[in-house]
Motif scaffolding. Structure first.
Motif, PDB file in Angstrom:
ATOM      1  N   VAL A 301     -27.952 -11.990 -55.730  1.00 18.03           N
ATOM      2  CA  VAL A 301     -26.496 -11.810 -55.769  1.00 18.03           C
ATOM      3  C   VAL A 301     -25.847 -12.040 -54.408  1.00 18.03           C
ATOM      4  CG1 VAL A 301     -26.536 -10.214 -57.724  1.00 18.03           C
ATOM      5  CG2 VAL A 301     -26.706  -9.289 -55.392  1.00 18.03           C
ATOM      6  N   HIS A 302     -26.664 -11.963 -53.330  1.00 18.17           N
ATOM      7  CA  HIS A 302     -26.077 -11.990 -51.989  1.00 18.17           C
ATOM      8  C   HIS A 302     -27.078 -12.558 -50.988  1.00 18.17           C
ATOM      9  CE1 HIS A 302     -23.969 -10.731 -48.380  1.00 18.17           C
ATOM     10  NE2 HIS A 302     -24.816  -9.762 -48.090  1.00 18.17           N
ATOM     11  N   VAL A 303     -26.563 -13.339 -50.046  1.00 18.58           N
ATOM     12  CA  VAL A 303     -27.388 -13.807 -48.925  1.00 18.58           C
ATOM     13  C   VAL A 303     -26.664 -13.481 -47.631  1.00 18.58           C
ATOM     14  CG1 VAL A 303     -28.243 -15.852 -47.695  1.00 18.58           C
ATOM     15  CG2 VAL A 303     -28.601 -15.655 -50.154  1.00 18.58           C
ATOM     16  N   ASN A 304     -27.355 -12.827 -46.700  1.00 18.26           N
ATOM     17  CA  ASN A 304     -26.861 -12.729 -45.333  1.00 18.26           C
ATOM     18  C   ASN A 304     -27.524 -13.874 -44.590  1.00 18.26           C
ATOM     19  OD1 ASN A 304     -26.710 -12.054 -42.448  1.00 18.26           O
ATOM     20  ND2 ASN A 304     -25.689 -10.209 -43.181  1.00 18.26           N
ATOM     21  N   ALA A 305     -26.737 -14.903 -44.305  1.00 15.63           N
ATOM     22  CA  ALA A 305     -27.290 -16.148 -43.760  1.00 15.63           C
ATOM     23  C   ALA A 305     -27.584 -16.032 -42.271  1.00 15.63           C
ATOM     24  CB  ALA A 305     -26.303 -17.281 -44.007  1.00 15.63           C
ATOM     25  N   HIS A 306     -28.503 -16.872 -41.797  1.00 17.47           N
ATOM     26  CA  HIS A 306     -28.765 -16.930 -40.350  1.00 17.47           C
ATOM     27  C   HIS A 306     -27.518 -17.474 -39.653  1.00 17.47           C
ATOM     28  CE1 HIS A 306     -31.099 -16.986 -36.727  1.00 17.47           C
ATOM     29  NE2 HIS A 306     -30.899 -18.276 -36.545  1.00 17.47           N
ATOM     30  N   ALA A 307     -26.995 -18.610 -40.162  1.00 16.22           N
ATOM     31  CA  ALA A 307     -25.675 -19.150 -39.789  1.00 16.22           C
ATOM     32  C   ALA A 307     -25.175 -18.762 -38.402  1.00 16.22           C
ATOM     33  CB  ALA A 307     -24.643 -18.745 -40.845  1.00 16.22           C
ATOM     34  N   ALA A 359     -24.986  -3.707 -47.775  1.00 12.80           N
ATOM     35  CA  ALA A 359     -24.219  -4.469 -48.772  1.00 12.80           C
ATOM     36  C   ALA A 359     -24.676  -4.079 -50.181  1.00 12.80           C
ATOM     37  CB  ALA A 359     -24.391  -5.967 -48.539  1.00 12.80           C
ATOM     38  N   LEU A 360     -25.994  -3.948 -50.362  1.00 16.34           N
ATOM     39  CA  LEU A 360     -26.505  -3.522 -51.668  1.00 16.34           C
ATOM     40  C   LEU A 360     -26.100  -2.075 -51.960  1.00 16.34           C
ATOM     41  CD1 LEU A 360     -30.092  -5.083 -51.548  1.00 16.34           C
ATOM     42  CD2 LEU A 360     -28.226  -5.770 -53.081  1.00 16.34           C
ATOM     43  N   HIS A 361     -26.219  -1.241 -50.926  1.00 15.41           N
ATOM     44  CA  HIS A 361     -25.918   0.187 -51.096  1.00 15.41           C
ATOM     45  C   HIS A 361     -24.446   0.403 -51.457  1.00 15.41           C
ATOM     46  CE1 HIS A 361     -26.146   4.491 -50.463  1.00 15.41           C
ATOM     47  NE2 HIS A 361     -25.194   4.426 -49.554  1.00 15.41           N
ATOM     48  N   HIS A 362     -23.560  -0.274 -50.724  1.00 14.40           N
ATOM     49  CA  HIS A 362     -22.116  -0.093 -50.949  1.00 14.40           C
ATOM     50  C   HIS A 362     -21.570  -1.075 -51.989  1.00 14.40           C
ATOM     51  CE1 HIS A 362     -21.657   2.821 -47.718  1.00 14.40           C
ATOM     52  NE2 HIS A 362     -22.263   2.007 -46.880  1.00 14.40           N
ATOM     53  N   ARG A 363     -22.454  -1.955 -52.482  1.00 13.69           N
ATOM     54  CA  ARG A 363     -22.053  -2.978 -53.457  1.00 13.69           C
ATOM     55  C   ARG A 363     -20.844  -3.775 -52.965  1.00 13.69           C
ATOM     56  NH1 ARG A 363     -24.549   1.119 -56.247  1.00 13.69           N
ATOM     57  NH2 ARG A 363     -26.107   0.403 -57.747  1.00 13.69           N
ATOM     58  N   ALA A 364     -20.967  -4.265 -51.726  1.00 12.32           N
ATOM     59  CA  ALA A 364     -19.908  -5.088 -51.129  1.00 12.32           C
ATOM     60  C   ALA A 364     -20.522  -6.045 -50.122  1.00 12.32           C
ATOM     61  CB  ALA A 364     -18.880  -4.203 -50.439  1.00 12.32           C
ATOM     62  N   ALA A 365     -20.116  -7.318 -50.187  1.00 12.50           N
ATOM     63  CA  ALA A 365     -20.576  -8.302 -49.205  1.00 12.50           C
ATOM     64  C   ALA A 365     -19.526  -8.406 -48.111  1.00 12.50           C
ATOM     65  CB  ALA A 365     -20.772  -9.658 -49.871  1.00 12.50           C
ATOM     66  N   PRO A 366     -19.949  -8.287 -46.830  1.00  6.65           N
ATOM     67  CA  PRO A 366     -18.959  -8.353 -45.741  1.00  6.65           C
ATOM     68  C   PRO A 366     -18.369  -9.766 -45.610  1.00  6.65           C
ATOM     69  CG  PRO A 366     -21.191  -8.194 -44.853  1.00  6.65           C
ATOM     70  CD  PRO A 366     -21.313  -8.073 -46.343  1.00  6.65           C
ATOM     71  N   LEU A 390     -20.063  -6.546 -55.055  1.00  7.30           N
ATOM     72  CA  LEU A 390     -21.369  -7.097 -55.438  1.00  7.30           C
ATOM     73  C   LEU A 390     -21.929  -6.330 -56.626  1.00  7.30           C
ATOM     74  CD1 LEU A 390     -23.613  -7.561 -52.253  1.00  7.30           C
ATOM     75  CD2 LEU A 390     -22.539  -9.358 -53.637  1.00  7.30           C
ATOM     76  N   GLY A 391     -22.570  -7.061 -57.520  1.00  2.19           N
ATOM     77  CA  GLY A 391     -23.313  -6.403 -58.588  1.00  2.19           C
ATOM     78  C   GLY A 391     -24.704  -6.021 -58.102  1.00  2.19           C
ATOM     79  N   ASP A 392     -25.461  -5.343 -58.950  1.00  2.01           N
ATOM     80  CA  ASP A 392     -26.830  -4.989 -58.597  1.00  2.01           C
ATOM     81  C   ASP A 392     -27.714  -6.236 -58.636  1.00  2.01           C
ATOM     82  OD1 ASP A 392     -25.808  -2.502 -58.553  1.00  2.01           O
ATOM     83  OD2 ASP A 392     -26.966  -1.704 -60.243  1.00  2.01           O
ATOM     84  N   GLY A 393     -28.758  -6.235 -57.812  1.00  2.58           N
ATOM     85  CA  GLY A 393     -29.666  -7.378 -57.820  1.00  2.58           C
ATOM     86  C   GLY A 393     -30.407  -7.516 -56.510  1.00  2.58           C
ATOM     87  N   VAL A 394     -30.711  -8.761 -56.178  1.00  7.24           N
ATOM     88  CA  VAL A 394     -31.510  -9.064 -54.992  1.00  7.24           C
ATOM     89  C   VAL A 394     -30.604  -9.656 -53.911  1.00  7.24           C
ATOM     90  CG1 VAL A 394     -33.379 -10.524 -54.108  1.00  7.24           C
ATOM     91  CG2 VAL A 394     -33.596  -9.438 -56.355  1.00  7.24           C
ATOM     92  N   PHE A 411     -34.304  -7.953 -50.378  1.00 10.19           N
ATOM     93  CA  PHE A 411     -34.050  -6.536 -50.659  1.00 10.19           C
ATOM     94  C   PHE A 411     -33.495  -6.407 -52.073  1.00 10.19           C
ATOM     95  CE2 PHE A 411     -33.455  -7.168 -46.080  1.00 10.19           C
ATOM     96  CZ  PHE A 411     -34.207  -6.142 -45.523  1.00 10.19           C
ATOM     97  N   GLY A 412     -33.639  -5.230 -52.666  1.00 16.06           N
ATOM     98  CA  GLY A 412     -33.098  -5.021 -54.009  1.00 16.06           C
ATOM     99  C   GLY A 412     -32.287  -3.743 -54.079  1.00 16.06           C
ATOM    100  N   THR A 413     -31.327  -3.715 -54.979  1.00 18.46           N
ATOM    101  CA  THR A 413     -30.539  -2.503 -55.198  1.00 18.46           C
ATOM    102  C   THR A 413     -31.477  -1.344 -55.520  1.00 18.46           C
ATOM    103  OG1 THR A 413     -28.846  -3.915 -56.186  1.00 18.46           O
ATOM    104  CG2 THR A 413     -28.597  -1.543 -56.499  1.00 18.46           C
TER     105      THR A 413
END
Lengths: 415, 82
Positions: A301-307, A359-366, A390-394, A411-413
């Motif tokens: 559901v979410h990626v924190n990129a190296h970017a 992000a998983l804990h608060h269900r929000a992507a920065p 964010l929904g639950d997931g990886v 990581f997972g929810t």
């Protein structure tokens, strides 16, 4: 990595970053889209008027109230940040009651005790060998922070210091996962630290053309995925996580932020500094992390990129993500938090693991800041402007380093 | 001008405090660095190097090993100051 059915969770986080004095402050600042970059005002800049880059994302050293003078004196600035972040993470986890021989410490750095080294060199040159302090070696060695954190927490299962440039912090999380899954430890404090913003690193990273030269607008210089990105913004800071076997966490009724599902590592063997432009190695690391996690691309559901905001690196990662996730990537919320923190080098992968976990804990992507004009080659759903629910997931954290190191952690929810 | 024993003691106590975190008042003349104050050899070397700077004296390594108590250091500095 040895894998067992042992489940591993994150129960504590600590960080000192350019945007916050704790992990939770850093998270709140990130949700607001805060930049930590600023013009460097230290007097030493005046001696180096020819430096092409005159800004960075600095983290203030810990105050005497959190790190007494006699402790600070025995630690490089990077070690000071590591020890304070480790104590924060430990307290955040509720100071687990654990047998010291079942407690590990994995603390990475990319550069190590640069200030200690160069200050001692200056003392040697100007005042002679007798004036060089005896703690110099224990302060400058790259495993210094791992040893110091082990000492501070009484961790005796093992103290490790992976060194893989800007992938180091994520590699530390990977090694910690391995320590628990292989049965060497029940609890591991893991992460990374860096404090090497110095005229020498500004000059040498500049010589590689790796840094943004946007001196007139430091807070807008770190702009991953924007068409006008021109390099990364160097920063310092530290991030530490408490990883714990799910069994141990459950037994003590600990709060769980997220589960560490799996990790993947690979090497490019392409160039000592440049990423392999197709991102094949990075793609393998991501795929391995998902395979170890027992997850499929559609679970992500979410990626924190190296970017990091370099022209070549950001695109190589886009290709790596597409290679590993395929069409499922279209539904993934991607955040590039270096737009706010700058690039914390050896601490980056750890601080970004904390962002991913929270992000998983608060269900929000920065959000990702400074993406005014998204590069058309970036076919990602980049979170911009405001946090995204964010929904639950990886969620996957990517970290890559000079030397061709690729690390991805899944990581997972928390269930 | 030479410093008094009390002034040197106060200075040494400050160095010990900065190096080890021990309270300055625990640094008394009859205390042994190793047995009473639990100061290891790296810290001791560091304290001596800083004492040399602070009091503008030279304490050669062969003399350092004979400095067992706080009084030994204070007396050494007092004599070295002439």
């Amino acid at each position: 990595m040895t894998t067992t059915s042992q489940r591993v969770v994150v129960t504590g986080v600590g960080a000192l970053t350019p945007i916050g004095a704790t992990a939770h402050e850093t998270w709140e600042a990130a949700l607001k889209g805060t930049s930590g970059a600023a013009t460097i005002t230290e007097p030493w800049m005046a001696d180096h008027g020819d430096l092409p880059v005159r800004f960075a994302a600095r983290t203030p050293p810990p105050g005497i109230d959190v790190l007494p003078k006699h402790e600070a004196k025995r630690l490089d600035p990077s070690g000071q940040l590591a020890v304070v972040a480790a104590r924060q993470a430990w307290a955040d986890a509720g100071a687990p009651d654990v047998d010291p021989v079942r407690l590990g410490a994995v603390v990475a750095t990319g550069i190590g005790g640069l200030w200690t080294t160069l200050d001692a060199w200056e003392v040697l040159r100007t005042r002679g060998a007798r004036r060089v302090l005896p703690m110099t070696v224990p302060m400058l060695m790259p495993n210094s922070s791992a040893g110091a954190v082990s000492l501070a927490l009484g961790a005796r299962a093992g103290a490790h210091a992976p060194v893989s440039a800007c992938a180091s912090g994520a590699e530390a999380v990977t090694l910690a996962l391995g320590m628990i899954r292989s049965g060497r430890a029940d609890v591991v404090v893991a992460g990374g630290t860096e404090a090497c913003v110095h005229p020498l690193t500004l000059a040498t990273f500049s010589a590689m053309k790796a840094l943004s030269t946007r001196n007139d607008a430091p807070e807008r210089a770190s702009r991953p995925y924007d068409v006008t990105r021109d390099g990364f913004v160097m920063g310092d800071g530290a991030g530490l996580l408490v990883l714990e076997s799910a069994e141990h966490a459950r037994a003590r009724g600990a709060r769980v932020y997220a589960e560490v599902l799996g990790a993947g590592m690979s090497a490019d063997a392409y160039d000592i500094a440049a990423p392999e432009p197709e991102g094949a190695g990075a793609s393998r690391a991501i795929a391995e992390a998902l395979a170890v996690a027992g997850a499929t691309p559609s679970d992500v559901v979410h990626v924190n990129a190296h970017a990091t905001s370099t022209p070549v690196g950001d695109l190589a990662e886009v290709r790596a993500l597409r290679g590993a996730l395929g069409g499922a990537l279209d539904d993934v919320a991607v955040s590039a938090t270096k737009s706010m923190t700058g690039h914390l080098l050896g601490a980056a992968g750890a601080v970004e693991s904390i962002f991913t976990v929270l992000a998983l804990h608060h269900r929000a992507a920065p959000p990702t800041i400074n993406v005014d004009d998204l590069d058309p080659a970036v076919d990602l759903d980049v979170v911009r402007g405001a946090p995204r629910p964010l929904g639950d997931g990886v969620a996957v954290n990517n970290s890559f380093g000079f030397g061709g190191h690729n690390v991805a952690v899944a990581f997972g929810t928390a269930s | 001008m030479a410093l008094s024993e009390q002034e040197i003691l106060a200075g040494v106590a400050e160095l010990v405090n900065e190096e080890t975190g021990l309270p300055v008042e625990s640094v008394e003349l009859d205390k042994s660095f190793t047995d009473d104050l639990d100061i290891d050899s790296l810290s001791m070397t560091s304290i001596v190097v800083q004492a040399e700077d602070r009091f503008s004296v030279t304490i050669p390594d062969e003399d350092t090993k004979n400095l067992k108590t706080v009084r030994d250091v204070v007396n050494y500095i007092q004599q070295a100051q002439g």
